[in-house]
Each structure stands twice: as C-alpha cells, then as structure tokens.
Design a protein around this motif. Structure first.
Motif, PDB file in Angstrom:
ATOM      1  N   MET A   1       0.851  -1.176   0.000  1.00 44.67           N
ATOM      2  CA  MET A   1       0.000   0.000   0.000  1.00 44.67           C
ATOM      3  C   MET A   1       0.896   1.238   0.000  1.00 44.67           C
ATOM      4  O   MET A   1       1.789   1.365   0.809  1.00 44.67           O
ATOM      5  N   THR A   2       0.632   2.142  -0.923  1.00 44.10           N
ATOM      6  CA  THR A   2       1.370   3.402  -0.952  1.00 44.10           C
ATOM      7  C   THR A   2       0.720   4.365   0.032  1.00 44.10           C
ATOM      8  O   THR A   2      -0.416   4.159   0.467  1.00 44.10           O
ATOM      9  N   TYR A   3       1.434   5.419   0.353  1.00 43.93           N
ATOM     10  CA  TYR A   3       0.887   6.368   1.330  1.00 43.93           C
ATOM     11  C   TYR A   3      -0.413   6.991   0.842  1.00 43.93           C
ATOM     12  O   TYR A   3      -1.291   7.311   1.629  1.00 43.93           O
ATOM     13  N   ARG A   4      -0.570   7.162  -0.476  1.00 44.90           N
ATOM     14  CA  ARG A   4      -1.805   7.766  -0.994  1.00 44.90           C
ATOM     15  C   ARG A   4      -2.992   6.808  -0.866  1.00 44.90           C
ATOM     16  O   ARG A   4      -4.131   7.230  -0.951  1.00 44.90           O
ATOM     17  N   ASP A   5      -2.712   5.518  -0.661  1.00 50.03           N
ATOM     18  CA  ASP A   5      -3.779   4.535  -0.470  1.00 50.03           C
ATOM     19  C   ASP A   5      -4.174   4.392   0.997  1.00 50.03           C
ATOM     20  O   ASP A   5      -5.148   3.733   1.313  1.00 50.03           O
ATOM     21  N   ASN A   6      -3.408   4.999   1.888  1.00 56.47           N
ATOM     22  CA  ASN A   6      -3.665   4.906   3.316  1.00 56.47           C
ATOM     23  C   ASN A   6      -4.868   5.794   3.657  1.00 56.47           C
ATOM     24  O   ASN A   6      -4.817   7.008   3.485  1.00 56.47           O
ATOM     25  N   PRO A   7      -5.960   5.197   4.160  1.00 57.98           N
ATOM     26  CA  PRO A   7      -7.163   5.996   4.446  1.00 57.98           C
ATOM     27  C   PRO A   7      -6.939   7.080   5.490  1.00 57.98           C
ATOM     28  O   PRO A   7      -7.590   8.121   5.451  1.00 57.98           O
ATOM     29  N   GLU A   8      -6.026   6.857   6.424  1.00 62.79           N
ATOM     30  CA  GLU A   8      -5.749   7.872   7.439  1.00 62.79           C
ATOM     31  C   GLU A   8      -5.077   9.096   6.821  1.00 62.79           C
ATOM     32  O   GLU A   8      -5.377  10.233   7.175  1.00 62.79           O
ATOM     33  N   ILE A   9      -4.155   8.871   5.886  1.00 66.25           N
ATOM     34  CA  ILE A   9      -3.492   9.981   5.202  1.00 66.25           C
ATOM     35  C   ILE A   9      -4.484  10.692   4.296  1.00 66.25           C
ATOM     36  O   ILE A   9      -4.509  11.917   4.222  1.00 66.25           O
ATOM     37  N   PHE A  10      -5.325   9.929   3.622  1.00 74.21           N
ATOM     38  CA  PHE A  10      -6.363  10.509   2.775  1.00 74.21           C
ATOM     39  C   PHE A  10      -7.240  11.455   3.591  1.00 74.21           C
ATOM     40  O   PHE A  10      -7.557  12.566   3.158  1.00 74.21           O
ATOM     41  N   LYS A  11      -7.605  11.043   4.814  1.00 75.58           N
ATOM     42  CA  LYS A  11      -8.420  11.887   5.695  1.00 75.58           C
ATOM     43  C   LYS A  11      -7.688  13.181   6.037  1.00 75.58           C
ATOM     44  O   LYS A  11      -8.291  14.251   6.102  1.00 75.58           O
TER      45      LYS A  11
ATOM     46  N   VAL B   1       5.807  16.946  10.408  1.00 76.57           N
ATOM     47  CA  VAL B   1       5.930  16.591   8.994  1.00 76.57           C
ATOM     48  C   VAL B   1       4.703  17.076   8.231  1.00 76.57           C
ATOM     49  O   VAL B   1       4.805  17.859   7.299  1.00 76.57           O
ATOM     50  N   PHE B   2       3.536  16.657   8.645  1.00 74.64           N
ATOM     51  CA  PHE B   2       2.332  16.918   7.856  1.00 74.64           C
ATOM     52  C   PHE B   2       1.824  18.353   7.984  1.00 74.64           C
ATOM     53  O   PHE B   2       1.536  18.998   6.985  1.00 74.64           O
ATOM     54  N   PHE B   3       1.705  18.851   9.198  1.00 81.96           N
ATOM     55  CA  PHE B   3       1.075  20.160   9.419  1.00 81.96           C
ATOM     56  C   PHE B   3       2.060  21.272   9.777  1.00 81.96           C
ATOM     57  O   PHE B   3       1.653  22.310  10.286  1.00 81.96           O
ATOM     58  N   ASN B   4       3.307  21.098   9.484  1.00 77.87           N
ATOM     59  CA  ASN B   4       4.327  22.104   9.781  1.00 77.87           C
ATOM     60  C   ASN B   4       4.530  22.988   8.548  1.00 77.87           C
ATOM     61  O   ASN B   4       5.038  22.523   7.529  1.00 77.87           O
ATOM     62  N   ILE B   5       4.165  24.254   8.639  1.00 72.85           N
ATOM     63  CA  ILE B   5       4.276  25.153   7.486  1.00 72.85           C
ATOM     64  C   ILE B   5       5.722  25.295   7.012  1.00 72.85           C
ATOM     65  O   ILE B   5       5.977  25.535   5.835  1.00 72.85           O
ATOM     66  N   ASP B   6       6.680  25.097   7.912  1.00 78.84           N
ATOM     67  CA  ASP B   6       8.094  25.166   7.523  1.00 78.84           C
ATOM     68  C   ASP B   6       8.522  23.956   6.698  1.00 78.84           C
ATOM     69  O   ASP B   6       9.591  23.970   6.087  1.00 78.84           O
ATOM     70  N   ASN B   7       7.709  22.918   6.681  1.00 77.68           N
ATOM     71  CA  ASN B   7       7.988  21.736   5.866  1.00 77.68           C
ATOM     72  C   ASN B   7       7.255  21.801   4.530  1.00 77.68           C
ATOM     73  O   ASN B   7       7.250  20.841   3.768  1.00 77.68           O
ATOM     74  N   LEU B   8       6.626  22.924   4.241  1.00 75.79           N
ATOM     75  CA  LEU B   8       5.837  23.050   3.015  1.00 75.79           C
ATOM     76  C   LEU B   8       6.514  23.979   2.025  1.00 75.79           C
ATOM     77  O   LEU B   8       7.172  24.946   2.401  1.00 75.79           O
ATOM     78  N   GLU B   9       6.303  23.676   0.759  1.00 72.49           N
ATOM     79  CA  GLU B   9       6.886  24.459  -0.333  1.00 72.49           C
ATOM     80  C   GLU B   9       5.819  24.656  -1.399  1.00 72.49           C
ATOM     81  O   GLU B   9       5.148  23.712  -1.796  1.00 72.49           O
ATOM     82  N   SER B  10       5.634  25.888  -1.834  1.00 70.60           N
ATOM     83  CA  SER B  10       4.700  26.196  -2.917  1.00 70.60           C
ATOM     84  C   SER B  10       5.368  25.865  -4.250  1.00 70.60           C
ATOM     85  O   SER B  10       6.466  26.355  -4.521  1.00 70.60           O
TER      86      SER B  10
ATOM     87  N   ASP C   1       9.875  17.259   3.531  1.00 67.70           N
ATOM     88  CA  ASP C   1      10.084  15.913   4.070  1.00 67.70           C
ATOM     89  C   ASP C   1       8.839  15.137   3.681  1.00 67.70           C
ATOM     90  O   ASP C   1       7.737  15.423   4.168  1.00 67.70           O
ATOM     91  N   TYR C   2       8.996  14.185   2.772  1.00 68.21           N
ATOM     92  CA  TYR C   2       7.854  13.461   2.216  1.00 68.21           C
ATOM     93  C   TYR C   2       6.986  12.819   3.305  1.00 68.21           C
ATOM     94  O   TYR C   2       7.496  12.290   4.291  1.00 68.21           O
ATOM     95  N   VAL C   3       5.694  12.835   3.071  1.00 73.84           N
ATOM     96  CA  VAL C   3       4.748  12.136   3.930  1.00 73.84           C
ATOM     97  C   VAL C   3       4.817  10.650   3.573  1.00 73.84           C
ATOM     98  O   VAL C   3       4.745  10.276   2.406  1.00 73.84           O
ATOM     99  N   THR C   4       4.982   9.827   4.598  1.00 76.00           N
ATOM    100  CA  THR C   4       5.045   8.376   4.400  1.00 76.00           C
ATOM    101  C   THR C   4       4.074   7.702   5.362  1.00 76.00           C
ATOM    102  O   THR C   4       3.522   8.343   6.263  1.00 76.00           O
ATOM    103  N   ASN C   5       3.924   6.394   5.196  1.00 75.88           N
ATOM    104  CA  ASN C   5       3.091   5.630   6.119  1.00 75.88           C
ATOM    105  C   ASN C   5       3.679   5.616   7.528  1.00 75.88           C
ATOM    106  O   ASN C   5       2.970   5.341   8.483  1.00 75.88           O
ATOM    107  N   LEU C   6       4.949   5.924   7.655  1.00 72.44           N
ATOM    108  CA  LEU C   6       5.602   5.900   8.965  1.00 72.44           C
ATOM    109  C   LEU C   6       5.570   7.248   9.682  1.00 72.44           C
ATOM    110  O   LEU C   6       5.626   7.295  10.905  1.00 72.44           O
ATOM    111  N   ASN C   7       5.481   8.353   8.939  1.00 76.41           N
ATOM    112  CA  ASN C   7       5.590   9.663   9.595  1.00 76.41           C
ATOM    113  C   ASN C   7       4.360  10.556   9.456  1.00 76.41           C
ATOM    114  O   ASN C   7       4.371  11.679   9.929  1.00 76.41           O
ATOM    115  N   TYR C   8       3.304  10.089   8.814  1.00 76.23           N
ATOM    116  CA  TYR C   8       2.163  10.973   8.525  1.00 76.23           C
ATOM    117  C   TYR C   8       1.505  11.545   9.778  1.00 76.23           C
ATOM    118  O   TYR C   8       0.937  12.631   9.741  1.00 76.23           O
ATOM    119  N   SER C   9       1.585  10.838  10.898  1.00 77.90           N
ATOM    120  CA  SER C   9       0.940  11.336  12.115  1.00 77.90           C
ATOM    121  C   SER C   9       1.825  12.311  12.890  1.00 77.90           C
ATOM    122  O   SER C   9       1.385  12.897  13.878  1.00 77.90           O
TER     123      SER C   9
END
Length: 103
Positions: free
Chosen positions: A1-11, A63-72, A51-59
């Motif tokens: 299962m890829t991270y995009r298939d993970n229902p928790e990440i999808f949510k 990583v996920f909600f840190n604006i400093d980890n985001l790039e336009s 820093d890519y979102v993965t099945n191991l770090n999405y929570s």
C-alpha cells in the motif's frame, strides 16, 4: 500500500486543518518557490511536503502540518520532484495535488 492509499493519510489531506494550512501557504507564497529561484514568476498550485509524507511519519505534526515543511510549487516542478524519469510519463498531479495516472 502506498501512502496515498492509506485511508488515514487521505483523511488528513481532506481535513479542514490541511485545507486552511494549504490556503495560508499559497497566500504567503503564491509563486512557485523553485521557479522564483530562477527569476521566473509562475503561479503555485501544489503545496509540497519537503520531508515526504510516508506511512511511517504521517501522524507526526512536524511533517504533515508544519508550514516550515511546506513548499509552494507549480505543477511542472512538483511533477519533476516526484516523477523524474520513467514514471514521469505514467503519473502526474492535478491542481489539488492528487495523483493522476496517465494513459
């Protein structure tokens, strides 16, 4: 299962928290940050996790909600980041950041 298939990440990508953060990042950085480094003003549509979102770090909020980890990024730069080489011809992203399989 890829991270995009993970229902928790999808949510998480469909959460109001992510949508607000994405909107804020685009308001602060409306142009592709990589194109700007080349002196080009190209509208950004994708908010990319440095820093890519993965099945191991999405929570991990850093990583996920840190604006400093985001790039336009524009679509081209985002597709280059994720799909350089062979798979680039098979997949791309739409303006909402969803993966699209070509062909």
């Amino acid at each position: 299962m890829t991270y995009r298939d993970n229902p928790e990440i999808f949510k998480m990508y469909n959460s109001s928290h992510w949508k607000k953060l994405r909107k804020l990042k685009l308001a602060v950085s409306p142009f592709c940050e990589r194109c700007l480094e080349k002196g080009l003003y190209v509208s950004a549509y994708i908010i990319h996790h440095k820093d890519y979102v993965t099945n191991l770090n999405y929570s991990d909020g850093n990583v996920f909600f840190n604006i400093d980890n985001l790039e336009s990024l524009c679509l081209d730069c985002h597709n280059k980041e994720h799909f350089e080489g062979k798979t680039k011809k098979e997949y791309t992203f739409d303006k909402q950041g969803n993966v699209i399989k070509k062909g």
